[in-house]
Enzyme design. Structure first.
Site, PDB file in Angstrom:
ATOM      1  N   ASP A 162       4.518   0.576   4.140  1.00 31.20           N
ATOM      2  CA  ASP A 162       4.385  -0.668   4.900  1.00 31.20           C
ATOM      3  C   ASP A 162       4.303  -1.854   3.953  1.00 31.20           C
ATOM      4  OD1 ASP A 162       1.919  -0.311   3.766  1.00 31.20           O
ATOM      5  OD2 ASP A 162       0.828  -0.007   5.636  1.00 31.20           O
TER       6      ASP A 162
ATOM      7  N   ASP B 179       0.799  -1.225   0.000  1.00 26.42           N
ATOM      8  CA  ASP B 179       0.000   0.000   0.000  1.00 26.42           C
ATOM      9  C   ASP B 179       0.833   1.277   0.000  1.00 26.42           C
ATOM     10  OD1 ASP B 179      -2.538   1.526   0.426  1.00 26.42           O
ATOM     11  OD2 ASP B 179      -1.575   1.976   2.332  1.00 26.42           O
TER      12      ASP B 179
ATOM     13  N   TYR C 294      -7.442   2.290   9.260  1.00 29.34           N
ATOM     14  CA  TYR C 294      -6.546   2.725   8.186  1.00 29.34           C
ATOM     15  C   TYR C 294      -7.295   3.227   6.949  1.00 29.34           C
ATOM     16  CZ  TYR C 294      -3.064   0.755  11.217  1.00 29.34           C
ATOM     17  OH  TYR C 294      -2.273   0.506  12.313  1.00 29.34           O
TER      18      TYR C 294
ATOM     19  N   GLU D 220       5.287   9.872   3.714  1.00 29.51           N
ATOM     20  CA  GLU D 220       4.939   8.531   3.249  1.00 29.51           C
ATOM     21  C   GLU D 220       4.253   8.592   1.885  1.00 29.51           C
ATOM     22  OE1 GLU D 220       3.206   4.339   4.992  1.00 29.51           O
ATOM     23  OE2 GLU D 220       2.499   6.202   5.898  1.00 29.51           O
TER      24      GLU D 220
END
Length: 523
Positions: free
Chosen positions: A106, A103, A253, A496
């Protein structure tokens, strides 16, 4: 005895002056109106022209992040610091779920954003494949798309069963290791008739329907994708429910705020893929009235596809579909136009959700998703107007051309590529200054390091730049005050990247890389 001046003479001259002013004003107004009418639409562009080097270079970089995110047994691997990983994903259910993409920074495979990645990437290829091909990025984009759709096919083993997650996010986020070295358990999560997930099932249907058009030259594979898309849409529509309510642990999430948008999005893609009018009737009939929020502009994202569906359906109106007399279809086009009017900076209805530097601003987390998504839609809408010979749209009485939308799209792309107060590119690998501390496990750990779940945390906390470049990563982006903490790898809010960000920036750059029209038909 003096003669008294006559006030009547002065008043007469005043009247003459007023009449002359009115005549001149009328002439100017008439000339202006004639000029506007004679201006007409811009010429319809032809095949792709010479590429714009800035956007061509950026596109070549952006597509590389998909290779970085690939799971499974890598084929023709171009990333020196990546290797095979997650080869046993799905084995406990006797399924091969080794492919797909991680994704973000991670090692999770989240079904909803991954399917959205595939849908957006399909859309970009369908509209701008010729432009991609000019700079040799069409085949890499199709390869990345197929890596996801191969996974999605295997994740749908039965008509009413869809595996929507691989890995446990709490366990996964308790580790900092390379994907090649993972040892933690990777449980599977599914939606089914008892635990429905209309949103994720419909998004996956959209991904497969759109991809079936991309791969139509391979009739067997295309038919397989379309069969899965139809089954998933039926499942999603019949067994309604939010996946994050059926399975509350996924809400941390990727919490879904609704499923109506995904149903309309999926049906729109199925209509394009099949020509079956029942799907068009679905989006323009009762379901449209229930879910479409006609007249209310929204932001396009992994969670809300309404603006995307509106723009996609407006293509039918612009490019001469026989069903354009449908009033529901017209409502989608009008709402899409309202979305566009909100994006053009000097429009009377322009959104005030912008930074001082002109970046669309919606969310502090992953701030670049919404401006890039908005710019992608603006580029598409501009090209629909050009391809159909549509001269302008009206925003509360003010007229705007396709070039105004393209100018907005370029402004957002240029901000991402370095035209911003930080004077830095948020696309890793582009320009002279870009993020060096990307929140990404594989990029942060040397390939010769031996790490297990817990002993890799030192690499997260390291004060040194990443040893491996996450080329093509579009990071989260700046704060509202347009600052960026550039030396903190643990700054996941800003540093990220994600695969769906990459699909959106690839779509945007593909639309800007050359000047040309979109395809008249996907089929």
């Amino acid at each position: 005895m003096g003669v008294k001046p006559s006030s009547r003479g002065c008043f007469g001259w005043f009247i003459v002056a007023v009449i002359l002013a009115l005549i001149v004003g009328a002439i100017v107004y008439t000339v202006k109106k004639k000029s506007e009418k004679s201006e007409g639409p811009a010429p319809i562009p032809g095949p792709p022209g010479a590429p714009d080097k800035k956007y061509a270079d950026a596109l070549k970089i952006a597509t590389q992040f998909f290779d970085i995110q690939k799971s499974g047994k890598l084929v023709d691997n171009k990333i020196s610091w990546r290797g095979d990983s997650a080869l046993r994903d799905g084995s406990q259910a006797k399924l091969d779920l080794s492919k797909g993409m991680y994704d973000a920074g991670d090692h999770m495979k989240f079904g909803l954003p991954m399917a959205f990645t595939a849908t957006v990437l399909s859309w970009a290829i369908l509209e701008y494949g010729d432009q991609m091909n000019v700079v040799n990025q069409l085949e890499p984009a199709k390869d990345s798309l197929k890596w996801i759709t191969d996974y999605l096919i295997n994740a749908h083993p039965e008509a009413n069963v869809l595996y929507i997650q691989v890995g446990d996010p709490d366990t996964d986020h308790g580790c900092w290791d390379r994907p090649e070295d993972m040892t933690e358990k990777r449980p599977l999560t599914q939606v089914n008739t008892s635990f429905p997930g209309t949103d994720v099932a419909a998004e996956t249907a959209a991904a497969m329907a759109s991809a079936s058009l991309v791969f139509k030259s391979d009739s067997t594979y295309s038919s397989t994708l379309l069969r899965h898309a139809k089954e998933l849409f039926t499942f999603a529509d019949k067994y309604r429910g939010l996946y994050s309510e059926s399975i509350p642990e996924v809400a941390t999430y990727y919490n879904s705020t609704g499923y109506g948008d995904e149903l309309l999005w999926a049906a729109s893609w199925l209509y394009h893929a099949t020509g079956d009018k029942s799907y068009l009737q679905y989006v323009t009939g009762q379901s449209g009235k229930l879910f479409a929020q006609w007249g209310s502009p929204t932001w396009f994202s992994w969670d809300n596809k309404l603006a995307g569906a509106q723009v996609l359906l407006s293509r039918l109106t612009f490019l001469g579909n026989k069903d354009t007399s449908n009033s529901g279809l017209q409502m989608y086009t009008k709402t899409a136009e309202a979305v566009m009017c909100g994006l053009i900076p000097d429009s009377p209805t322009a959104t005030k959700s912008r930074t001082d530097g002109g970046l669309i601003w919606v969310s502090q987390w992953n701030a670049l998703q919404h401006p890039v998504a908005s710019a992608f839609l603006a580029a598409l809408y501009s090209d629909y107007m050009l391809s159909s010979g549509t001269a302008k749209i009206s925003c509360n009485g003010d007229s705007y051309k396709p070039s105004d939308l393209r100018k907005f799209a370029k402004s957002q792309a240029d901000y991402v590529l370095g035209n911003n107060p930080m004077k830095m590119s948020y696309l890793v690998g582009y320009g002279d200054k870009y993020p060096q501390y990307v929140h990404h496990r594989g990029a942060s750990i040397p390939t010769d390091a031996t790490t297990r779940c817990k002993d890799g945390w030192k690499w997260l906390e390291s004060k040194e730049p990443n040893p491996n470049e996450a080329t093509g990563a579009l990071v989260g982006g700046p704060f509202l005050n347009e600052t960026f903490i550039s030396n903190d790898r643990n700054n996941s809010m800003q540093a990220e990247p994600s695969t769906y960000n990459s699909a959106l920036i690839v779509g945007l750059l593909s639309g800007l890389v050359t000047t040309s029209s979109v395809v008249q038909s996907f089929t």
